[in-house]
Design an enzyme around this catalytic site. Structure first.
Site: not given
Length: 180
Positions: A35-36
């Site tokens: 995930c970012g």
């Protein structure tokens, strides 16, 4: 009712009552490895290192519900977290955190710390726009919106505050210190 009423499976398969953490200030967070927001592991670990001797603990719950960003098995997740971020706070087995299959703990957390919005937080407009375009159903209730939603719990097991994905772990520091 408080968080001590719940139990969860640790990443090694051992069932643990959350009563084990009674008397500690807790951060409960849903996590993902792809995930970012995954780099938040680093700052969560820094907070843990800084405050664990004063009574802070962090409970990480991997989840694959948001963009399938946690596809690995539990052992892979644990290895990733240790090798890439030096994570040594407790990790739990993968769970759902929203919807009908959500772990009961996360139903409880979201009922006691409702969603407060994204657009007024740094970086929140982008996540809000993404959710509005791809998952508008995520925005209609108090459920968890994305990975790395963090819940701050006091020493008595009460939910004190919710921090959305876009809020950095160190944004919680003042609130953590107040509880310690």
């Amino acid at each position: 009712m408080g968080i001590y009423e719940f139990s969860a499976e640790r990443i090694n398969g051992q069932e643990v009552s959350l009563e084990k953490y009674k008397g500690e200030v807790l951060i409960i967070v849903n996590t993902a490895s792809k995930c970012g927001f995954t780099p938040q592991y680093e700052d969560l670990q820094k907070l843990y290192d800084r405050y664990k001797d004063k009574g802070l603990n962090i409970l990480g719950f991997p989840c694959n519900q948001f963009g399938e960003q946690e596809p690995g098995q539990n052992q892979e997740v644990e290895t990733f977290c240790q090798l890439n971020y030096g994570v040594n706070f407790p990790l739990f087995s993968k769970v759902d955190v929203r919807g009908s299959q959500a772990h009961p703990l996360f139903h409880y957390l979201t009922m006691n710390a409702p969603f407060t919005g994204l657009v007024d937080k740094p970086g929140g407009r982008m996540l809000h726009a993404k959710l509005q375009a791809e998952h508008p159903e995520f925005l209609i209730d108090d459920s968890i919106k994305w990975n790395f939603t963090k819940f701050l719990i006091d020493r008595e097991g009460n939910v004190v505050k919710r921090f959305e994905s876009v809020e950095a772990p160190f944004d919680m520091e003042q609130d953590i210190e107040a509880l310690l």
